[in-house]
Design a protein around this motif. Structure first.
Motif, short mmCIF file in Angstrom:
data_model
loop_
_atom_site.label_atom_id
_atom_site.label_comp_id
_atom_site.label_asym_id
_atom_site.label_seq_id
_atom_site.Cartn_x
_atom_site.Cartn_y
_atom_site.Cartn_z
N SER A 62 0.83 -1.21 0.00
CA SER A 62 0.00 0.00 0.00
C SER A 62 0.86 1.25 0.00
CB SER A 62 -0.93 -0.01 1.22
OG SER A 62 -1.68 1.17 1.31
N ASP A 63 1.94 1.24 0.79
CA ASP A 63 2.85 2.40 0.82
C ASP A 63 3.48 2.62 -0.55
OD1 ASP A 63 2.40 2.96 3.48
OD2 ASP A 63 4.06 1.73 4.20
N LEU A 64 3.88 1.53 -1.20
CA LEU A 64 4.50 1.64 -2.52
C LEU A 64 3.50 2.17 -3.54
CD1 LEU A 64 6.92 1.20 -4.33
CD2 LEU A 64 6.19 -1.17 -4.65
N PHE A 65 2.25 1.72 -3.44
CA PHE A 65 1.23 2.22 -4.36
C PHE A 65 1.00 3.71 -4.16
CE2 PHE A 65 -3.21 3.35 -5.14
CZ PHE A 65 -3.33 3.00 -6.48
N ASN A 66 0.89 4.13 -2.88
CA ASN A 66 0.69 5.55 -2.58
C ASN A 66 1.87 6.39 -3.05
OD1 ASN A 66 -1.83 5.22 -1.44
ND2 ASN A 66 -1.05 4.97 0.64
N LEU A 67 3.08 5.87 -2.84
CA LEU A 67 4.28 6.57 -3.28
C LEU A 67 4.28 6.74 -4.80
CD1 LEU A 67 7.18 7.67 -2.99
CD2 LEU A 67 7.98 5.30 -3.03
N THR A 68 3.98 5.66 -5.51
CA THR A 68 3.98 5.71 -6.98
C THR A 68 2.89 6.65 -7.49
OG1 THR A 68 4.75 3.41 -7.04
CG2 THR A 68 3.82 4.29 -9.07
N LEU A 69 1.71 6.57 -6.90
CA LEU A 69 0.60 7.41 -7.34
C LEU A 69 0.91 8.89 -7.08
CD1 LEU A 69 -2.25 7.63 -8.50
CD2 LEU A 69 -3.15 7.31 -6.18
N ALA A 70 1.43 9.19 -5.88
CA ALA A 70 1.76 10.58 -5.56
C ALA A 70 2.82 11.12 -6.50
CB ALA A 70 2.25 10.67 -4.11
N HIS A 71 3.82 10.30 -6.79
CA HIS A 71 4.89 10.74 -7.70
C HIS A 71 4.34 11.00 -9.10
CE1 HIS A 71 9.00 11.09 -9.16
NE2 HIS A 71 8.65 10.33 -10.18
N GLU A 72 3.47 10.10 -9.56
CA GLU A 72 2.92 10.24 -10.91
C GLU A 72 2.07 11.50 -11.02
OE1 GLU A 72 3.02 8.94 -14.74
OE2 GLU A 72 3.97 7.97 -13.02
N ILE A 73 1.25 11.76 -10.02
CA ILE A 73 0.41 12.96 -10.03
C ILE A 73 1.28 14.22 -10.03
CG2 ILE A 73 -1.26 14.30 -8.69
CD1 ILE A 73 -2.43 11.63 -7.72
N ASN A 74 2.36 14.18 -9.27
CA ASN A 74 3.18 15.37 -9.10
C ASN A 74 4.03 15.69 -10.32
OD1 ASN A 74 3.93 17.57 -7.55
ND2 ASN A 74 5.65 16.51 -6.60
N VAL A 75 4.60 14.67 -10.95
CA VAL A 75 5.54 14.94 -12.05
C VAL A 75 4.88 14.89 -13.43
CG1 VAL A 75 7.44 14.01 -10.70
CG2 VAL A 75 6.28 12.52 -12.32
N ASN A 76 3.74 14.22 -13.54
CA ASN A 76 3.07 14.09 -14.84
C ASN A 76 1.85 14.99 -14.85
OD1 ASN A 76 1.91 13.36 -17.25
ND2 ASN A 76 1.65 11.19 -16.73
N ARG A 77 1.98 16.14 -15.51
CA ARG A 77 0.89 17.12 -15.53
C ARG A 77 -0.33 16.60 -16.28
NH1 ARG A 77 2.73 19.56 -11.33
NH2 ARG A 77 4.78 20.50 -11.62
N ASP A 78 -0.14 15.63 -17.14
CA ASP A 78 -1.25 15.09 -17.94
C ASP A 78 -1.84 13.82 -17.33
OD1 ASP A 78 -0.90 17.10 -19.87
OD2 ASP A 78 0.68 15.94 -20.86
N PHE A 79 -1.39 13.45 -16.14
CA PHE A 79 -1.87 12.21 -15.56
C PHE A 79 -3.36 12.30 -15.23
CE2 PHE A 79 -2.79 9.63 -11.75
CZ PHE A 79 -2.50 8.38 -12.26
N HIS A 80 -4.11 11.32 -15.69
CA HIS A 80 -5.54 11.23 -15.38
C HIS A 80 -5.98 9.80 -15.63
CE1 HIS A 80 -5.48 11.71 -19.76
NE2 HIS A 80 -6.68 11.12 -19.78
N LEU A 81 -7.13 9.46 -15.11
CA LEU A 81 -7.69 8.13 -15.31
C LEU A 81 -8.72 8.15 -16.42
CD1 LEU A 81 -8.17 6.82 -11.66
CD2 LEU A 81 -6.21 6.56 -13.17
N GLU A 82 -8.84 7.04 -17.10
CA GLU A 82 -9.82 6.89 -18.16
C GLU A 82 -10.72 5.71 -17.85
OE1 GLU A 82 -7.85 6.59 -21.88
OE2 GLU A 82 -7.10 8.66 -21.86
N GLN A 83 -11.86 5.66 -18.50
CA GLN A 83 -12.78 4.56 -18.31
C GLN A 83 -12.07 3.25 -18.69
OE1 GLN A 83 -15.70 4.74 -17.01
NE2 GLN A 83 -16.59 2.75 -17.40
#
Length: 525
Positions: A73-94
């Motif tokens: 869970s910590d690794l998932f949160n770390l990866t997700l936080a990093h992706e949101i922060n460095v990737n300005r185009d990060f978003h989820l799709e259907q």
């Protein structure tokens, strides 16, 4: 994703990119602020111990299942936080499942069975509402999940209109207004949906005769609204992570290390390789006086970061501190390798043909675009590079002959075409002189970028021979340096601790060590 309740107490601050002429302890401290590291200058002496940054490797740690799940869970949160922060185009799709996927087939069968039962019950005389009530209860919970904490009025209204106990009583007396409930649901969805869903809501309001089809569409739009809600949350989180992302990622990584034995093994090996490379390349000063060379921390890190640019993912695991950027690193590396190969082809053309093609920027640009297109996808598993280079050489010969004849030059002789083709195809060999030349100069370019304390991403001059790919180098350089700077800011405390142990374990520093721009010397004990 938890943020505020899991932040470390320290506050993040920028790093000092000072030169290697500082004293060893001062330069280690400058990698991150003391408030970040919680490590004083004394922590980098030979007998100092780090208060922070590395996991305990002894005694061995046996993880329970709960600890493994918590670490995941910590690794998932770390990866997700990093992706949101460095990737300005990060978003989820259907999400969409591939055709012929077993899960997709099973899902479609289950959904079809549910809708068939619902249609059968509503067509009964009198109608049955068992499945419909289950459906309405699910819709109510979904609608409530979209509301902000302060939307008490709408929450109360939804609970009153979609009162499941009342609907059950109405069903017992065959008094359920299913069409009216559907109309209310659509109206509520229109009030809380994102503007992008206005068209979908409008179609729902057209009110098809088949109530089952209507509910199918309602659920389809609700699924889209869920994705919209997640993306809105991501957008909101990005603002927070821009302020606190460094602290959050560092704290999450420390949590992982606290539960994972030897959690920095690959990172240590990566930095150790840079230390050994520098030590073997530098002739220590003052060796005759019993002094030993001590490398500067930024010098070590810059060398290590340069290794990341050419990392062999098939042979060596990526350092743990870089795993969140693995896909970006792979993409940068692949684009850089393709640019290098295009540059190699153009160098071969100009050196082989000579004067008749010199100074023709339009011809060079055309050959560059053509070669880039033919080498596109060169890293895919089924790509035949040798065959592609054969095609490149054939197309180049055609373009050259066309350009030469248009300017009253003689066309290329068959012998010269064969030489050109052979030289172009030979760049797949690692010992090819043109390939070695281009790769070395690209390394020089990135070394300048990494070592530049002002982090300029495009020096006024690039190494000779790389002019053809200067725009691409500038773009890739900016992207890579951005990753390096952020990585250094987040993981600086961990790097500092590793370097201290590697450098000072056998080289205790002197009280007044001599200073040098390339390395530092300290008396041996």
């Amino acid at each position: 994703m938890p943020l505020n309740d899991e932040r470390p107490a320290s506050t993040s601050s920028g790093e000092d990119q000072g030169s290697d002429v500082e004293s060893s302890s001062e330069r280690y401290d400058s990698m991150t602020s003391t408030s970040d590291l919680e490590c004083s200058r004394e922590s980098f002496t030979s007998d100092g111990s780090s208060k922070h940054c590395t996991p305990s490797s002894s005694p061995p740690i046996v993880l329970t299942l709960d600890e493994v799940m918590e670490t995941a869970s910590d690794l998932f949160n770390l990866t997700l936080a990093h992706e949101i922060n460095v990737n300005r185009d990060f978003h989820l799709e259907q999400p969409s499942l591939p055709q012929n996927c077993v899960w997709k087939v099973v899902k479609e069968m289950v959904h079809k069975a549910f809708w068939n039962i619902l249609e059968s019950e509503l067509n009964d005389d009198p109608p049955e509402y068992g499945q419909a009530i289950i459906l309405l209860e699910d819709i109510r919970e979904i609608l409530l999940s979209f509301l902000n904490p302060g939307a008490n009025r709408m929450r109360t209204q939804i609970m009153e209109v979609l009162d499941i106990d009342l609907i059950r009583q109405q069903a017992d007396n065959d008094a359920v207004d299913i069409q009216g409930l559907a109309s209310y649901i659509i109206t509520t969805m229109g009030k809380i949906c994102a503007p992008i869903r206005d068209g979908d809501i409008k179609k729902l309001r057209e009110n098809p005769d088949n109530i089952v089809t209507l509910f199918k569409e309602i659920f389809r739009v609700l699924d889209l609204m869920k994705v919209d809600m997640v993306n809105h949350s991501i957008k909101s989180l990005r603002v927070v992570l821009q302020r606190e992302g460094v602290e959050y990622e560092r704290a999450k990584f420390q949590c992982i290390l606290d539960k994972t034995p030897n959690g920095l093994n690959h990172t240590t090996s990566w930095i150790k390789l840079a230390v050994e490379e520098l030590q073997s390349a530098i002739v220590p000063k003052g060796q005759e006086n019993g002094q030993q060379a001590v490398l500067g921390p930024f010098q070590i890190l810059n060398t290590a970061f340069l290794h990341i640019l050419t990392w062999d993912f098939s042979k060596n695991p990526l350092p743990e501190t870089w795993v969140t950027d693995e896909m970006r690193l792979r993409e940068i590396q692949q684009q850089l390798q393709q640019c290098q190969m295009v540059n190699e082809v153009l160098l071969i053309v100009h050196s082989t043909i000579g004067g008749p093609v010199q100074g023709l920027s339009f011809l060079s640009d055309r050959l560059k675009r053509m070669t880039s297109v033919l080498l596109d996808g060169m890293h895919s598993p089924n790509f035949n590079l040798e065959e592609a280079l054969e095609g490149v050489s054939a197309q180049i010969c055609c373009e050259l002959n066309k350009s030469l004849t248009e300017r009253d030059y003689p066309a290329l002789t068959p012998a010269l075409q064969a030489i050109l083709r052979g030289q172009i195809c030979s760049i797949t060999q690692k010992d090819n002189s043109i390939r070695i030349l281009v790769e070395d100069r690209v390394q020089q370019y990135f070394k300048v970028l990494i070592s530049d304390p002002k982090s300029r991403v495009e020096p006024e001059q690039i190494p000779a021979g790389l002019t053809a790919i200067k725009p691409e180098l500038a773009l890739l350089g900016a992207e890579f340096i951005s990753l390096v700077k952020y990585n250094k800011t987040v993981y600086g405390p961990f790097y500092a601790d590793i370097i201290r142990k590697l450098v000072f374990s056998n080289n205790p520093p002197a009280a007044n060590p001599p200073q040098d721009a390339a390395c530092e010397t300290v008396p041996s004990s």
